[in-house]
Motif scaffolding. Structure first.
Motif, PDB file in Angstrom:
ATOM      1  N   TYR A 536      14.457   8.026  37.736  1.00  0.00           N
ATOM      2  CA  TYR A 536      15.228   9.157  37.203  1.00  0.00           C
ATOM      3  C   TYR A 536      15.386   9.025  35.691  1.00  0.00           C
ATOM      4  CZ  TYR A 536      19.262  12.353  36.706  1.00  0.00           C
ATOM      5  OH  TYR A 536      20.113  13.367  36.344  1.00  0.00           O
ATOM      6  N   THR A 537      15.404   7.783  35.207  1.00  0.00           N
ATOM      7  CA  THR A 537      15.700   7.502  33.801  1.00  0.00           C
ATOM      8  C   THR A 537      14.759   8.214  32.846  1.00  0.00           C
ATOM      9  OG1 THR A 537      16.623   5.334  34.369  1.00  0.00           O
ATOM     10  CG2 THR A 537      15.888   5.649  32.103  1.00  0.00           C
ATOM     11  N   GLU A 538      13.476   8.328  33.220  1.00  0.00           N
ATOM     12  CA  GLU A 538      12.509   8.946  32.314  1.00  0.00           C
ATOM     13  C   GLU A 538      12.629  10.465  32.264  1.00  0.00           C
ATOM     14  OE1 GLU A 538      10.603   7.393  30.234  1.00  0.00           O
ATOM     15  OE2 GLU A 538      11.119   5.393  30.951  1.00  0.00           O
ATOM     16  N   PHE A 539      13.353  11.046  33.204  1.00  0.00           N
ATOM     17  CA  PHE A 539      13.433  12.499  33.306  1.00  0.00           C
ATOM     18  C   PHE A 539      13.999  13.131  32.042  1.00  0.00           C
ATOM     19  CE2 PHE A 539      16.820  15.625  34.832  1.00  0.00           C
ATOM     20  CZ  PHE A 539      16.066  16.740  34.518  1.00  0.00           C
ATOM     21  N   TYR A 652       7.526   7.672  36.418  1.00  0.00           N
ATOM     22  CA  TYR A 652       7.265   8.686  35.399  1.00  0.00           C
ATOM     23  C   TYR A 652       6.880  10.010  36.053  1.00  0.00           C
ATOM     24  CZ  TYR A 652       7.356   5.299  31.557  1.00  0.00           C
ATOM     25  OH  TYR A 652       7.751   4.373  30.622  1.00  0.00           O
ATOM     26  N   MET A 653       6.080   9.946  37.120  1.00  0.00           N
ATOM     27  CA  MET A 653       5.678  11.195  37.779  1.00  0.00           C
ATOM     28  C   MET A 653       6.825  11.758  38.610  1.00  0.00           C
ATOM     29  SD  MET A 653       2.273  12.354  39.734  1.00  0.00           S
ATOM     30  CE  MET A 653       1.656  12.776  38.105  1.00  0.00           C
ATOM     31  N   TRP A 654       7.582  10.898  39.273  1.00  0.00           N
ATOM     32  CA  TRP A 654       8.746  11.382  40.014  1.00  0.00           C
ATOM     33  C   TRP A 654       9.680  12.127  39.057  1.00  0.00           C
ATOM     34  CZ3 TRP A 654       9.342  10.681  45.314  1.00  0.00           C
ATOM     35  CH2 TRP A 654      10.565  11.112  45.847  1.00  0.00           C
ATOM     36  N   ALA A 655       9.903  11.519  37.898  1.00  0.00           N
ATOM     37  CA  ALA A 655      10.753  12.156  36.896  1.00  0.00           C
ATOM     38  C   ALA A 655      10.113  13.416  36.336  1.00  0.00           C
ATOM     39  CB  ALA A 655      11.052  11.162  35.774  1.00  0.00           C
ATOM     40  N   GLU A 656       8.775  13.442  36.256  1.00  0.00           N
ATOM     41  CA  GLU A 656       8.080  14.610  35.712  1.00  0.00           C
ATOM     42  C   GLU A 656       8.240  15.825  36.619  1.00  0.00           C
ATOM     43  OE1 GLU A 656       6.282  16.810  32.960  1.00  0.00           O
ATOM     44  OE2 GLU A 656       6.631  14.664  32.679  1.00  0.00           O
ATOM     45  N   VAL A 657       8.372  15.602  37.928  1.00  0.00           N
ATOM     46  CA  VAL A 657       8.655  16.722  38.829  1.00  0.00           C
ATOM     47  C   VAL A 657      10.000  17.350  38.455  1.00  0.00           C
ATOM     48  CG1 VAL A 657       9.121  17.401  41.213  1.00  0.00           C
ATOM     49  CG2 VAL A 657       7.270  15.785  40.715  1.00  0.00           C
ATOM     50  N   ASN A 691      24.826   6.977  34.872  1.00  0.00           N
ATOM     51  CA  ASN A 691      24.688   6.532  36.266  1.00  0.00           C
ATOM     52  C   ASN A 691      26.027   6.575  36.999  1.00  0.00           C
ATOM     53  OD1 ASN A 691      23.306   5.670  38.523  1.00  0.00           O
ATOM     54  ND2 ASN A 691      23.115   3.551  37.867  1.00  0.00           N
ATOM     55  N   ALA A 692      26.916   7.469  36.553  1.00  0.00           N
ATOM     56  CA  ALA A 692      28.222   7.591  37.200  1.00  0.00           C
ATOM     57  C   ALA A 692      28.165   8.450  38.450  1.00  0.00           C
ATOM     58  CB  ALA A 692      29.237   8.174  36.221  1.00  0.00           C
ATOM     59  N   GLN A 693      26.995   9.014  38.735  1.00  0.00           N
ATOM     60  CA  GLN A 693      26.810   9.870  39.900  1.00  0.00           C
ATOM     61  C   GLN A 693      25.407   9.641  40.435  1.00  0.00           C
ATOM     62  OE1 GLN A 693      27.098  14.045  38.982  1.00  0.00           O
ATOM     63  NE2 GLN A 693      27.254  14.697  41.101  1.00  0.00           N
ATOM     64  N   ASP A 694      25.232   9.778  41.738  1.00  0.00           N
ATOM     65  CA  ASP A 694      23.900   9.672  42.319  1.00  0.00           C
ATOM     66  C   ASP A 694      22.990  10.696  41.651  1.00  0.00           C
ATOM     67  OD1 ASP A 694      21.956  10.924  44.571  1.00  0.00           O
ATOM     68  OD2 ASP A 694      22.191   8.769  44.863  1.00  0.00           O
ATOM     69  N   PRO A 695      21.800  10.284  41.183  1.00  0.00           N
ATOM     70  CA  PRO A 695      20.927  11.201  40.433  1.00  0.00           C
ATOM     71  C   PRO A 695      20.554  12.470  41.196  1.00  0.00           C
ATOM     72  CG  PRO A 695      20.164   8.949  40.200  1.00  0.00           C
ATOM     73  CD  PRO A 695      21.257   8.920  41.220  1.00  0.00           C
ATOM     74  N   ALA A 696      20.317  12.364  42.496  1.00  0.00           N
ATOM     75  CA  ALA A 696      19.953  13.554  43.271  1.00  0.00           C
ATOM     76  C   ALA A 696      21.094  14.568  43.263  1.00  0.00           C
ATOM     77  CB  ALA A 696      19.590  13.168  44.701  1.00  0.00           C
ATOM     78  N   GLU A 697      22.332  14.088  43.381  1.00  0.00           N
ATOM     79  CA  GLU A 697      23.489  14.977  43.332  1.00  0.00           C
ATOM     80  C   GLU A 697      23.636  15.593  41.946  1.00  0.00           C
ATOM     81  OE1 GLU A 697      26.892  12.768  44.463  1.00  0.00           O
ATOM     82  OE2 GLU A 697      26.157  12.288  46.485  1.00  0.00           O
ATOM     83  N   ALA A 698      23.428  14.774  40.905  1.00  0.00           N
ATOM     84  CA  ALA A 698      23.555  15.276  39.537  1.00  0.00           C
ATOM     85  C   ALA A 698      22.542  16.385  39.274  1.00  0.00           C
ATOM     86  CB  ALA A 698      23.357  14.130  38.546  1.00  0.00           C
ATOM     87  N   TYR A 699      21.310  16.195  39.759  1.00  0.00           N
ATOM     88  CA  TYR A 699      20.297  17.223  39.529  1.00  0.00           C
ATOM     89  C   TYR A 699      20.645  18.515  40.275  1.00  0.00           C
ATOM     90  CZ  TYR A 699      15.993  19.616  38.596  1.00  0.00           C
ATOM     91  OH  TYR A 699      15.085  20.553  38.153  1.00  0.00           O
ATOM     92  N   ARG A 700      21.158  18.376  41.495  1.00  0.00           N
ATOM     93  CA  ARG A 700      21.556  19.577  42.252  1.00  0.00           C
ATOM     94  C   ARG A 700      22.698  20.308  41.554  1.00  0.00           C
ATOM     95  NH1 ARG A 700      19.919  16.449  46.852  1.00  0.00           N
ATOM     96  NH2 ARG A 700      21.954  15.417  46.987  1.00  0.00           N
ATOM     97  N   ASP A 701      23.612  19.563  40.920  1.00  0.00           N
ATOM     98  CA  ASP A 701      24.692  20.204  40.168  1.00  0.00           C
ATOM     99  C   ASP A 701      24.135  21.015  38.994  1.00  0.00           C
ATOM    100  OD1 ASP A 701      26.606  19.189  41.844  1.00  0.00           O
ATOM    101  OD2 ASP A 701      27.182  17.532  40.516  1.00  0.00           O
ATOM    102  N   PHE A 702      23.064  20.523  38.392  1.00  0.00           N
ATOM    103  CA  PHE A 702      22.449  21.233  37.270  1.00  0.00           C
ATOM    104  C   PHE A 702      21.647  22.442  37.739  1.00  0.00           C
ATOM    105  CE2 PHE A 702      18.370  21.728  34.995  1.00  0.00           C
ATOM    106  CZ  PHE A 702      18.845  22.252  33.796  1.00  0.00           C
ATOM    107  N   ARG A 703      20.822  22.247  38.754  1.00  0.00           N
ATOM    108  CA  ARG A 703      19.831  23.257  39.127  1.00  0.00           C
ATOM    109  C   ARG A 703      20.275  24.136  40.287  1.00  0.00           C
ATOM    110  NH1 ARG A 703      16.102  26.712  38.361  1.00  0.00           N
ATOM    111  NH2 ARG A 703      13.896  26.153  38.325  1.00  0.00           N
TER     112      ARG A 703
END
Length: 726
Positions: A536-539, A652-657, A691-703
């Motif tokens: 997630y870090t590279e995203f 890097y590719m996971w983050a690129e998605v 990293n105060a929140q699970d990355p998958a949850e953080a992305y869902r909050d954004f998108r």
């Protein structure tokens, strides 16, 4: 590449320098002796940071003689702090155990800041000897922490207590991260297994250090000096830079091509002399693979065997299972599924690219078959023929200083940051090339921190580009200002000449600045919450690359280095039309590295031959013979100079998605890439949260939903393949 990772999150900075360190027979002292106290008072590396901006590192005072005593004193101090927590007679609580744990190791954090500079930016044979000597001692130190049974028992008690659910979400995550950093690194093993786990990590700490130093030795030892007659095809900017490098290396009148990507890449793109292209190509891609004292193949085999044995102690079938257990991908199979969904389209595009290049070579009467050292050269010719786009023409508008200003503009629009240079001499630096900028909130004027930029290649500096934080934001003991840095390896031009870089290098410059903005945006309370989840870090940094192609940047900052005229609209149109040009090459060379990395760590490494494994794996994948992995195994520092990216280069590719999907959200917003509402969501949900929140949850909050792989395929101009669940 961001430079973070460590199994014990409290001492995360060390991982980037040494890889995971663990126990050995050597034992650091239990507490600070009187002699050590005297060392502490005189050692600049241990001293609290003083001066403006909340205190800054005393880079002007660091000396190699101070490194060993500083590390030994700081390790002893932190062990004493941790023992105090472990032996606290009060029942374990979040405050007296988890928060107390977060307060430990401040001295060591300071020492590792200097250690990191000496390792990555100012390495020397003398420092490498110190590094080799200290690796087992640091290993012993780390094991003393992870195998402190009393300390782990208290952490476990807090993590499993009913009271945990009454805490804030970020505090619950903090307790989980600290507990997991112990549990997943052997804290739950019996004594016999712990001893073996520690012994394995001791050996790994030595091997990781040796691997990195071998690659650096090959980068330093192989330099190609050319005469004027050998410069055919090279652009003026590269010739001038090569002349300056040769002069700096004591060969005035010659032209030096160093063994780094920033020097190799443009030479292979423009040199008309095929024999020299082959020589430069072989020198670069054979780093660590020359059958000499710096050869890394045997080291790789030893690393893989030790990693495999270690995770078996924890009950995993292979290293990749262990590594991905707390990543977004969760399993190596999920990561493999994503890469295999993209791989067929990537190699199909390579075949098209090679066909186009071969046609150009045939038309010129070259009488050759395209080889890896020809790829960049003939790709450039195809680019000119298909899009009338000359990379060197574009380069005339890519001035390093102007690109830095462009990044500041983007940071101001999206993050409300204002960057201004600090008064000369007000902040110590470790090299005259380093520039320092003050970062403030544009609205309130509040100080956010400092940004250090070390842009140029030199002897003793590792290749590539990376970001570091010398101090991260925290607020649990009073707000701390951020000290962030970017480090690159651009070829320095002659005095007074503008430094011109390629489009790819400009993209990387924006990428690494994204890591710096991630650090500067942090709003977390506790140090550990500034850590990251690797896939997630590279995203965030990949996402920032997209602003290089925005009209605001193009129209205001891409100006000719001599005339000052803005880049012509016609040339911009060509750049955009060619956005997916050579995507087969870029995707395939990356994916080949990521696939080999993951397969190496899913395989039983008994009797493994690293060179043969690389060759056989690529053959089985149908790797086009006209190119190679971006990072061949013997020089794959991401994976073998530590464990930050081991079994994780796929990230890097996971983050690129995520990047492609998030960029689509900006493209569809009313204000485009500078839409204020989207920018606010970006900072709130994707940058400040760390990293105060699970990355998958953080992305869902954004998108508002999970990311979709289709956006990635569209961005790369590939046909849509089978859907992959992220």
């Amino acid at each position: 590449m961001k430079k973070f990772s460590y199994p014990i999150v409290k001492i995360a900075v060390a991982a980037a320098l040494l890889g995971p360190l663990a126990a050995c027979q050597q034992t650091p002292p239990e507490s600070v002796s009187a002699a050590q106290a005297q060392v502490q008072s005189a050692n600049a590396l241990l001293a609290e940071w003083s001066g403006p901006y909340g205190g800054v590192p005393a880079f002007d005072k660091m000396q190699l003689s101070q490194v060993k005593p500083a590390l030994e004193t700081a390790m002893a101090a932190q062990l004493a702090e941790l023992d105090k927590i472990a032996n606290n007679p009060a029942p374990p609580s979040f405050e007296n155990t988890i928060v107390a744990y977060e307060r430990t190791g401040k001295e060591l954090d300071r020492v590792f800041t200097y250690y990191g500079i000496l390792s990555s930016n100012l390495s020397s044979p003398e420092f490498r000897a110190i590094q080799k000597d200290m690796a087992p001692k640091l290993s012993a130190f780390n094991s003393r922490i992870v195998q402190n049974d009393k300390l782990f028992a208290r952490i476990k008690a807090v993590y499993e207590s009913d009271d945990l659910s009454t805490l804030r979400p970020d505090q619950q995550r903090l307790a989980y991260l600290i507990y997991d950093s112990f549990a997943s690194n052997g804290a739950t093993l019996d004594d016999e297994a712990k001893a073996r786990y520690a012994a394995i990590n001791l050996e790994l700490s030595k091997l990781h250090t040796q691997f990195a130093n071998n690659v650096l030795a090959d980068e330093e030892n192989y330099v190609l000096f050319l005469d004027k007659a050998q410069l055919s095809g090279l652009p003026e900017s590269l010739v001038n830079a090569a002349a300056q490098v040769a002069k700096d290396r004591g060969q005035p009148g010659k032209y030096a091509i160093t063994n780094t990507r920033s020097s190799m890449d443009p030479f292979l793109t423009f040199s008309d002399q095929r024999d020299l292209r082959e020589k430069v190509w072989r020198t670069y891609y054979n780093r660590g693979d020359n059958g000499d004292s710096y050869d890394n193949n045997a080291i790789i085999a030893d690393i893989l065997k030790l990693r495999h044995e270690r995770v078996q102690l924890l009950g995993y079938d292979n290293y990749a299972q262990w590594r991905l257990s707390n990543r977004m991908a969760k399993t190596p199979e999920n990561a493999m599924q994503l890469m295999q969904a993209v791989w067929p389209a990537a190699i199909a595009r390579v075949k098209e690219e090679v066909k186009d290049m071969q046609a150009v070579a045939d038309a010129e009467g070259a009488n050759i078959k395209i080889q890896p050292w020809d790829y960049r050269y003939y790709a450039e010719k195809v680019r000119k023929a298909k899009y009338d786009l000359d990379s060197d023409e574009v380069k005339q508008y890519l001035q390093l200083d102007k690109l830095r200003q462009a990044m500041f503009y983007v940071a101001g629009r999206l993050f409300n940051f204002d960057f201004t240079p600090v008064p000369q001499g007000s902040v110590p630096v470790f090299h005259p090339d380093v520039q320092v900028f003050e970062v403030k909130d544009k609205t309130s004027g509040e100080l956010v921190g400092l940004w250090y930029l070390d842009p140029f290649a030199r002897q003793g500096k590792r290749s590539g580009a990376w970001a570091n934080s010398y101090r991260s934001h925290t607020s649990f003991d009073g707000a701390k200002t951020v000290l962030s840095s970017n480090n690159s390896n651009f070829v320095k031009g002659a005095p007074g000449e503008a430094v011109l870089i390629s489009w790819d290098d400009a993209t990387t410059f924006f990428h690494e600045f994204g890591h710096a903005l991630h650090a500067l945006s942090s709003k977390v309370a506790y140090p550990t919450l500034n850590s990251g989840v690797r896939d997630y870090t590279e995203f965030q940094s990949q996402l920032l690359e997209r602003w290089l192609l925005t009209d605001e940047v193009i129209n205001n900052y891409l100006v000719h280095h001599r005339t000052g005229q803005p880049i012509p609209a016609e040339l911009v149109s060509k750049i955009k039309k060619a956005a997916t040009f050579n995507e087969g090459f870029k995707t395939t060379e990356y994916l080949a590295s990521a696939l080999v990395d993951l397969k190496l760590h899913m395989t039983d490494p008994t009797n493994i031959d690293a060179d043969a494994f690389e060759r056989d794996t690529l053959n089985a994948l149908g790797m086009p013979k006209e190119l190679v992995m971006r990072h061949r195994t013997p020089q794959f520092g991401h994976v073998f100079s530590g464990e930050g990216y081991s079994a994780g280069y796929y990230g890097y590719m996971w983050a690129e998605v995520l990047t492609s999907d998030a960029a689509q959200a900006f493209a569809e917003a009313p204000g485009g890439f500078y839409d204020q509402e989207m920018a606010d969501k970006l900072v709130k949900h994707l940058f400040s949260i760390r990293n105060a929140q699970d990355p998958a949850e953080a992305y869902r909050d954004f998108r508002g939903r999970d990311a979709k792989v289709e956006a990635l395929m569209q961005d790369r101009g590939f046909p849509l393949g089978k859907s992959v669940k992220m």
